[in-house]
Design a protein around this motif. Sequence first.
Motif, PDB file in Angstrom:
ATOM      1  N   GLU A   1     -17.604 -12.873  86.802  1.00  0.00           N
ATOM      2  CA  GLU A   1     -16.302 -12.358  86.430  1.00  0.00           C
ATOM      3  C   GLU A   1     -15.969 -11.515  87.694  1.00  0.00           C
ATOM      4  N   LEU A   2     -16.480 -10.856  88.611  1.00  0.00           N
ATOM      5  CA  LEU A   2     -15.659 -10.186  89.580  1.00  0.00           C
ATOM      6  C   LEU A   2     -15.183 -11.168  90.560  1.00  0.00           C
ATOM      7  N   ARG A   3     -15.997 -12.123  91.115  1.00  0.00           N
ATOM      8  CA  ARG A   3     -15.575 -13.308  91.992  1.00  0.00           C
ATOM      9  C   ARG A   3     -14.245 -14.078  91.306  1.00  0.00           C
ATOM     10  N   ASP A   4     -14.288 -14.256  89.961  1.00  0.00           N
ATOM     11  CA  ASP A   4     -12.862 -14.911  89.259  1.00  0.00           C
ATOM     12  C   ASP A   4     -11.795 -13.768  89.415  1.00  0.00           C
ATOM     13  N   LEU A   5     -12.165 -12.419  89.264  1.00  0.00           N
ATOM     14  CA  LEU A   5     -11.130 -11.476  89.323  1.00  0.00           C
ATOM     15  C   LEU A   5     -10.510 -11.448  90.778  1.00  0.00           C
ATOM     16  N   GLN A   6     -11.441 -11.587  91.761  1.00  0.00           N
ATOM     17  CA  GLN A   6     -11.177 -11.451  93.200  1.00  0.00           C
ATOM     18  C   GLN A   6      -9.976 -12.693  93.609  1.00  0.00           C
ATOM     19  N   GLU A   7     -10.528 -13.732  93.169  1.00  0.00           N
ATOM     20  CA  GLU A   7      -9.730 -15.286  93.461  1.00  0.00           C
ATOM     21  C   GLU A   7      -8.249 -15.266  92.927  1.00  0.00           C
ATOM     22  N   GLN A   8      -8.048 -14.456  91.902  1.00  0.00           N
ATOM     23  CA  GLN A   8      -6.550 -14.674  91.271  1.00  0.00           C
ATOM     24  C   GLN A   8      -5.876 -14.341  92.417  1.00  0.00           C
ATOM     25  N   PRO A   9      -4.334 -15.311  92.342  1.00  0.00           N
ATOM     26  CA  PRO A   9      -3.612 -14.889  93.602  1.00  0.00           C
ATOM     27  C   PRO A   9      -2.854 -13.516  93.199  1.00  0.00           C
ATOM     28  N   LYS A  10      -2.566 -12.843  94.325  1.00  0.00           N
ATOM     29  CA  LYS A  10      -1.803 -11.694  94.134  1.00  0.00           C
ATOM     30  C   LYS A  10      -0.284 -11.800  94.065  1.00  0.00           C
ATOM     31  N   ASN A  11       0.307 -10.934  93.314  1.00  0.00           N
ATOM     32  CA  ASN A  11       2.089 -10.945  93.148  1.00  0.00           C
ATOM     33  C   ASN A  11       2.532 -10.601  94.684  1.00  0.00           C
ATOM     34  N   GLN A  12       3.543 -11.228  94.839  1.00  0.00           N
ATOM     35  CA  GLN A  12       4.331 -11.046  96.091  1.00  0.00           C
ATOM     36  C   GLN A  12       5.021  -9.563  95.822  1.00  0.00           C
ATOM     37  N   LYS A  13       5.458  -9.156  96.775  1.00  0.00           N
ATOM     38  CA  LYS A  13       5.906  -7.824  96.713  1.00  0.00           C
ATOM     39  C   LYS A  13       7.411  -7.981  95.896  1.00  0.00           C
ATOM     40  N   PHE A  14       8.187  -8.624  96.229  1.00  0.00           N
ATOM     41  CA  PHE A  14       9.494  -8.836  95.726  1.00  0.00           C
ATOM     42  C   PHE A  14       9.774  -9.838  94.813  1.00  0.00           C
ATOM     43  N   GLY A  15       8.568 -10.546  94.168  1.00  0.00           N
ATOM     44  CA  GLY A  15       8.485 -11.254  93.097  1.00  0.00           C
ATOM     45  C   GLY A  15       8.578 -12.834  93.570  1.00  0.00           C
ATOM     46  N   ALA A  16       8.614 -13.157  94.660  1.00  0.00           N
ATOM     47  CA  ALA A  16       8.545 -14.529  95.158  1.00  0.00           C
ATOM     48  C   ALA A  16       7.191 -15.225  94.653  1.00  0.00           C
ATOM     49  N   GLN A  17       7.439 -16.528  94.487  1.00  0.00           N
ATOM     50  CA  GLN A  17       6.131 -17.494  93.900  1.00  0.00           C
ATOM     51  C   GLN A  17       5.721 -18.180  95.111  1.00  0.00           C
ATOM     52  N   ARG A  18       4.675 -18.145  95.561  1.00  0.00           N
ATOM     53  CA  ARG A  18       3.821 -18.886  96.668  1.00  0.00           C
ATOM     54  C   ARG A  18       4.047 -20.438  96.167  1.00  0.00           C
ATOM     55  N   ILE A  19       4.465 -21.367  96.832  1.00  0.00           N
ATOM     56  CA  ILE A  19       4.452 -22.835  96.604  1.00  0.00           C
ATOM     57  C   ILE A  19       3.847 -23.763  97.751  1.00  0.00           C
ATOM     58  N   THR A  20       3.191 -24.717  96.974  1.00  0.00           N
ATOM     59  CA  THR A  20       2.697 -25.614  98.055  1.00  0.00           C
ATOM     60  C   THR A  20       3.306 -27.008  98.125  1.00  0.00           C
ATOM     61  N   VAL A  21       3.837 -27.461  99.269  1.00  0.00           N
ATOM     62  CA  VAL A  21       4.597 -28.784  99.245  1.00  0.00           C
ATOM     63  C   VAL A  21       3.953 -29.386 100.470  1.00  0.00           C
TER      64      VAL A  21
END
Length: 127
Positions: free
Chosen positions: A9-29
């Motif tokens: 459960e700790l590992r799953d919690l740590q692997e969640q992506p962090k929110n960006q400071k100004f709300g931008a969403q990371r994207i992979t292209v």
Amino acid sequence: MTDRMSAAELRDLQEQPKNQKFGAQRITVDGITFDSKREAKRWAELKLLEQAGEIIDLRRQVVVPLQGRDGPLLARKGRQMRITVDFGYVEVASGQSIYEDAKGMPTRDYEVRRAVAAAQGVEVREV
């Protein structure tokens, strides 16, 4: 009695992506991770311009060291200050090096670094 968390459960919690400071969403292209959708869109536009032959030497995350009148600008810990822009390329028509940054919300630190870069002749375009 206290609730305990399992290691999984700790590992799953740590692997969640962090929110960006100004709300931008990371994207992979195309296997490349961008900090925002705006940056990914601009990269696609620049790739088309490169394929059309209008620009050359397209690069991502270009580091520009900052210089003052008396030499390199140093941070408090002694490291040379720099500005990292999202894209750098050369316009074929003019032969000019262009630096671009896809900014939604410029920070005060960014504004100061951009001004120092401009004073040393490096103009950063915001897209």
